[in-house]
Structures are given as C-alpha cells and as structure tokens.
Design a protein around this motif. Structure first.
Motif, PDB file in Angstrom:
ATOM      1  N   TYR A  10      -4.500 -11.770 -16.295  1.00 37.68           N
ATOM      2  CA  TYR A  10      -5.230 -11.759 -15.154  1.00 37.68           C
ATOM      3  C   TYR A  10      -6.760 -12.447 -15.413  1.00 37.68           C
ATOM      4  O   TYR A  10      -7.380 -12.904 -14.283  1.00 37.68           O
ATOM      5  CB  TYR A  10      -5.584 -10.232 -14.679  1.00 37.68           C
ATOM      6  CG  TYR A  10      -4.471  -9.747 -13.844  1.00 37.68           C
ATOM      7  CD1 TYR A  10      -4.350  -9.790 -12.343  1.00 37.68           C
ATOM      8  CD2 TYR A  10      -3.254  -9.329 -14.216  1.00 37.68           C
ATOM      9  CE1 TYR A  10      -3.280  -9.474 -11.494  1.00 37.68           C
ATOM     10  CE2 TYR A  10      -2.405  -8.709 -13.727  1.00 37.68           C
ATOM     11  CZ  TYR A  10      -2.298  -8.688 -12.378  1.00 37.68           C
ATOM     12  OH  TYR A  10      -1.234  -8.318 -11.444  1.00 37.68           O
ATOM     13  N   ALA A  62      -1.983  -7.759 -20.257  1.00 42.34           N
ATOM     14  CA  ALA A  62      -2.306  -7.670 -18.717  1.00 42.34           C
ATOM     15  C   ALA A  62      -3.562  -8.432 -18.607  1.00 42.34           C
ATOM     16  O   ALA A  62      -3.877  -9.053 -17.651  1.00 42.34           O
ATOM     17  CB  ALA A  62      -2.037  -6.327 -17.864  1.00 42.34           C
ATOM     18  N   ARG A  63      -4.510  -7.941 -19.094  1.00 38.11           N
ATOM     19  CA  ARG A  63      -5.947  -8.168 -18.951  1.00 38.11           C
ATOM     20  C   ARG A  63      -6.152  -9.875 -19.130  1.00 38.11           C
ATOM     21  O   ARG A  63      -7.026 -10.508 -18.437  1.00 38.11           O
ATOM     22  CB  ARG A  63      -7.024  -7.478 -19.929  1.00 38.11           C
ATOM     23  CG  ARG A  63      -7.052  -6.116 -19.050  1.00 38.11           C
ATOM     24  CD  ARG A  63      -8.080  -5.203 -19.863  1.00 38.11           C
ATOM     25  NE  ARG A  63      -9.424  -5.688 -19.661  1.00 38.11           N
ATOM     26  CZ  ARG A  63      -9.969  -5.208 -18.262  1.00 38.11           C
ATOM     27  NH1 ARG A  63      -9.243  -4.810 -17.281  1.00 38.11           N
ATOM     28  NH2 ARG A  63     -11.221  -5.815 -18.478  1.00 38.11           N
ATOM     29  N   SER A  87     -11.942 -11.115 -17.094  1.00 37.20           N
ATOM     30  CA  SER A  87     -12.132 -12.482 -17.339  1.00 37.20           C
ATOM     31  C   SER A  87     -12.271 -12.581 -18.829  1.00 37.20           C
ATOM     32  O   SER A  87     -12.670 -11.568 -19.379  1.00 37.20           O
ATOM     33  CB  SER A  87     -13.247 -12.857 -16.580  1.00 37.20           C
ATOM     34  OG  SER A  87     -14.570 -12.786 -17.197  1.00 37.20           O
ATOM     35  N   ALA A 139       0.834 -13.950 -13.304  1.00 42.08           N
ATOM     36  CA  ALA A 139       0.331 -12.904 -14.105  1.00 42.08           C
ATOM     37  C   ALA A 139       0.844 -11.584 -13.344  1.00 42.08           C
ATOM     38  O   ALA A 139       1.189 -10.903 -14.416  1.00 42.08           O
ATOM     39  CB  ALA A 139      -1.415 -12.909 -14.138  1.00 42.08           C
ATOM     40  N   PRO A 140       1.131 -11.391 -12.213  1.00 42.09           N
ATOM     41  CA  PRO A 140       1.727 -10.004 -12.004  1.00 42.09           C
ATOM     42  C   PRO A 140       2.990 -10.031 -12.288  1.00 42.09           C
ATOM     43  O   PRO A 140       3.434  -8.635 -12.738  1.00 42.09           O
ATOM     44  CB  PRO A 140       1.434 -10.219 -10.257  1.00 42.09           C
ATOM     45  CG  PRO A 140       0.432 -11.192 -10.008  1.00 42.09           C
ATOM     46  CD  PRO A 140       0.690 -12.195 -11.007  1.00 42.09           C
ATOM     47  N   ARG A 165      -6.592 -15.896 -14.482  1.00 42.91           N
ATOM     48  CA  ARG A 165      -6.445 -16.248 -13.193  1.00 42.91           C
ATOM     49  C   ARG A 165      -8.070 -16.325 -12.683  1.00 42.91           C
ATOM     50  O   ARG A 165      -8.089 -17.176 -11.844  1.00 42.91           O
ATOM     51  CB  ARG A 165      -5.953 -15.132 -12.317  1.00 42.91           C
ATOM     52  CG  ARG A 165      -4.386 -14.870 -12.684  1.00 42.91           C
ATOM     53  CD  ARG A 165      -3.808 -13.791 -11.753  1.00 42.91           C
ATOM     54  NE  ARG A 165      -3.452 -14.504 -10.590  1.00 42.91           N
ATOM     55  CZ  ARG A 165      -2.781 -13.867  -9.342  1.00 42.91           C
ATOM     56  NH1 ARG A 165      -3.013 -12.594  -9.398  1.00 42.91           N
ATOM     57  NH2 ARG A 165      -2.236 -14.597  -8.456  1.00 42.91           N
ATOM     58  N   ALA A 212      -1.147 -18.189 -15.265  1.00 44.41           N
ATOM     59  CA  ALA A 212      -2.022 -17.542 -14.409  1.00 44.41           C
ATOM     60  C   ALA A 212      -1.577 -17.001 -13.211  1.00 44.41           C
ATOM     61  O   ALA A 212      -1.691 -16.094 -12.612  1.00 44.41           O
ATOM     62  CB  ALA A 212      -3.347 -18.357 -14.167  1.00 44.41           C
ATOM     63  N   ASP A 223      -0.543  -2.797 -16.107  1.00 50.93           N
ATOM     64  CA  ASP A 223      -1.363  -3.620 -15.240  1.00 50.93           C
ATOM     65  C   ASP A 223      -2.816  -3.407 -15.846  1.00 50.93           C
ATOM     66  O   ASP A 223      -3.039  -2.868 -16.883  1.00 50.93           O
ATOM     67  CB  ASP A 223      -1.361  -2.820 -13.998  1.00 50.93           C
ATOM     68  CG  ASP A 223      -2.283  -1.519 -14.150  1.00 50.93           C
ATOM     69  OD1 ASP A 223      -3.192  -1.181 -14.013  1.00 50.93           O
ATOM     70  OD2 ASP A 223      -1.434  -0.446 -14.200  1.00 50.93           O
ATOM     71  N   PRO A 224      -3.685  -4.323 -15.476  1.00 48.50           N
ATOM     72  CA  PRO A 224      -4.988  -4.576 -15.988  1.00 48.50           C
ATOM     73  C   PRO A 224      -6.000  -3.360 -15.923  1.00 48.50           C
ATOM     74  O   PRO A 224      -6.939  -3.474 -16.702  1.00 48.50           O
ATOM     75  CB  PRO A 224      -5.440  -5.953 -15.459  1.00 48.50           C
ATOM     76  CG  PRO A 224      -4.941  -6.137 -14.370  1.00 48.50           C
ATOM     77  CD  PRO A 224      -3.559  -5.339 -14.167  1.00 48.50           C
ATOM     78  N   THR A 225      -5.821  -2.681 -14.974  1.00 47.62           N
ATOM     79  CA  THR A 225      -6.989  -1.582 -14.915  1.00 47.62           C
ATOM     80  C   THR A 225      -6.621  -0.294 -15.419  1.00 47.62           C
ATOM     81  O   THR A 225      -7.561   0.481 -15.169  1.00 47.62           O
ATOM     82  CB  THR A 225      -7.176  -1.821 -13.266  1.00 47.62           C
ATOM     83  OG1 THR A 225      -6.031  -1.347 -12.591  1.00 47.62           O
ATOM     84  CG2 THR A 225      -7.937  -3.147 -12.741  1.00 47.62           C
ATOM     85  N   THR A 249     -12.802  -5.930 -13.131  1.00 48.50           N
ATOM     86  CA  THR A 249     -12.155  -7.238 -13.054  1.00 48.50           C
ATOM     87  C   THR A 249     -12.205  -7.966 -14.261  1.00 48.50           C
ATOM     88  O   THR A 249     -13.384  -8.156 -14.919  1.00 48.50           O
ATOM     89  CB  THR A 249     -12.858  -8.127 -12.094  1.00 48.50           C
ATOM     90  OG1 THR A 249     -12.675  -7.441 -10.961  1.00 48.50           O
ATOM     91  CG2 THR A 249     -12.032  -9.465 -11.746  1.00 48.50           C
TER      92      THR A 249
END
Length: 334
Positions: free
Chosen positions: A107, A103-104, A264, A51-52, A110, A48, A61-63, A262
């Motif tokens: 993150y 990636a998701r 989770s 993660a980056p 975290r 966690a 990346d997650p987005t 975001t």
C-alpha cells in the motif's frame, strides 16, 4: 539557468506518427539498462495496483494491529526470528504495533507512486501552459510569466512544502495534498523548457505557413506547437517522477507528509530510525524499495531521453555499448 541553455539541453525532435514511434521503440530496445528499468517500473506499478489482491492473498491488511506479535517487555520488538517472518506475515511485522510489513509495503507503493505521478502531471500541465503562453504572448505577457517562472524556480521547494503542509487542515486528504503542493511549487523548470522550445518552434516554416493561412494562436499552439513539445516534455516528465518520490519520502520522513495509519515508504522510514538494530528489516525494506524505484525511474528517464534524441549520448554508461549507440544513432539520422 537561462532559457538558451535550457533549450540546448532538451531534444528538438518531436515524436512523429507511427514510423517515429517505431524508431523510438527500436532505439529504446537497443539500451539494455533502459529495458530492464522499464520492466522494473512496470512490475512496481502492477504490484501497487494489485496491492489489495496481494495483501488478501497473504490474509493481512496494512492497518490491523497485532499486539500479541510484539514483545511489550522489550519495547515492542517483534516476536520470532527476522522480525516475525512466518507463514502469516511474509516479511514480518512492524515494531510496537504488529502491523503486517508486506501489506504496508504494498500500500505504501500505491501512495508513493501515486503522489509522484500526480505531482508530475500537475507540473507538466502548469509548465507547458505557462511556457507556451509566455512564448506566444506579447512582450509584457512574456515578461510577466517569465518573472513568475523565475520566482517559482528560485523558491526553496522543501521549505515552501513544509510551510504549506503545516497550515492546511488535517482533514484534507494528505496524499492528494502532498501531490498538489509538489506540483504547484516545482513546475518552474519545465515552464522554462516549454518556453524556450516554443520560441524555437514558432520560427519554423510550417508554423509561419499556418500563421499566414489565417490560423489563430490557439489552433497553432494545439496543432503545430504542442506536438513539437512532446519529446522534451516526455523526457523531463520521466525524470521528474523519481525526484517527486524522493520529495514525498523526505516530507513523510520529516513528519509533515503522509500521516499514519496511511502507509508510505517515507512515512515508514520516519518511524524506523530507532529500530534499525532490534528490527533491521523495518528500515531496510522501505529503503530498498525507494532505492530500487528511484534508480529504475532514473535509468528509464535517461533511456527515453536518449531514444527521443539520438544525437544526445546517454549520461548513464550501463548497458549502452558503443555498437548499440552507433546503431541507434544511424537509425535516428536515417
């Protein structure tokens, strides 16, 4: 649950100095399952925190959306075998959006772990403060704080959390809000534990000697009582973290927890229920991560409880042989 019953369920021994820490470590090492769980928890926390770095190592990346990686003609199913797994997307991509699953998940760890740990810290702080104040206060203070604690314990957590999350403006950071709500609504049990244990400790000789020496209430609480609360508080805090992870996942699954984009684990599960056939990894990966995390934290919490109170047998029989338990018990009585 009455205070007397709570007092019998928590260890009465505190965590002493260096020698006590060594005994605790020896008892914990004697439990193989607890050590494996500790390794898993440490690995999850490390993942966690990194993660980056790990996501950058994959190059994602997650987005970021990748519409070219999903088949719009089939409703957004990922293109390619196993949900689009490949050199650029190690665990595949998310249906409809094409966001990278690896990636998701990173993150999401975290957010889920951060919410659970922050909520546990709030629960411990409120519970210990209210419990100690009730035990050391006069009869009216004890009655008032005890009734407040009873109300908190009796309140349905999920309903209160749903109501509070629904009325708070969306501009407030959602992970922080979820952690604070869980912490403020679910501290009652640890408050009862702290009160019951403090009532026991304040009758001991060394506390009476401190009182006769002219020490004030705050000094007695800080120097004599709080160290004695360490064992039950640490034990219960270790067991609260997996419960908080499950609560955060449930709230996100119901659509009132952490909001997209975001990530989770609970939020990922909430949008994966219609994809379990077309893209099963989208459901299985966050579910497996939640299961592994909750299981590891539960086993570790039980191991910590047993190591702090060797008189109490472990509730989990995995990896706790009779010889090891007997050895740990002898060390505790020495």
């Amino acid at each position: 649950m009455s205070e007397a019953l709570v007092a019998t369920e928590v260890p009465e021994a505190s965590v002493p100095g260096t020698s006590g820490a060594r005994q605790f470590w020896r008892r914990l090492r004697a439990q193989r399952a607890a050590m494996v769980a500790a390794f898993v928890v440490a690995l999850l926390v490390l993942v966690a925190l990194a993660a980056p770095l790990l996501a950058a190592l994959e190059g994602q990346d997650p987005t970021s959306y990748h519409p070219s990686l999903v088949d719009s003609a089939r409703g957004g199913v990922p293109i390619g075998p196993f949900g689009g797994i490949g050199a650029d997307h190690w665990l595949g991509v998310e249906p409809q959006t094409g966001r990278d699953l690896f990636a998701r998940l990173l993150y999401g760890a975290r957010v889920s772990l951060g919410v659970a740990l922050t909520a546990a810290a709030v629960q411990v702080l409120l519970g210990v403060v209210v419990g100690v104040a009730a035990a050391l206060g006069n009869r009216w203070v004890d009655q008032l704080l005890s009734r407040i604690t009873d109300i908190i314990v009796a309140m349905p957590l999920m309903i209160m959390a749903l109501a509070l999350l629904a009325i708070v403006p969306s501009s407030f950071p959602r992970p922080v809000l979820v952690a604070l709500i869980i912490g403020f609504v679910a501290w009652g049990t640890i408050g009862k534990i702290a009160r019951a244990q403090t009532l026991t400790l304040k009758e001991l000789d060394y506390v009476a000697a401190a009182r006769l020496s002219g020490w004030g209430t705050l000094r007695i609480a800080r120097r004599e009582l709080l160290p004695g609360l360490a064992a039950p508080v640490i034990t219960y805090a270790a067991l609260m973290v997996p419960a908080n992870i499950s609560i955060e996942a449930s709230l996100s699954f119901l659509g009132v927890g952490v909001k997209p984009p975001t990530p989770s684990w609970g939020q990922m599960l909430s949008s994966a229920d219609v994809w379990y056939q077309a893209a099963p990894q989208y459901l299985l990966l966050p579910a497996a991560a939640l299961f592994l995390t909750v299981l590891a934290l539960t086993v570790l919490g039980d191991g910590v409880r047993t190591a702090l109170d060797p008189r109490a047998a472990s509730r989990l029989r995995i990896g706790t042989g009779r010889k090891q338990e007997s050895k740990a018990g002898k060390e505790g009585s020495a």
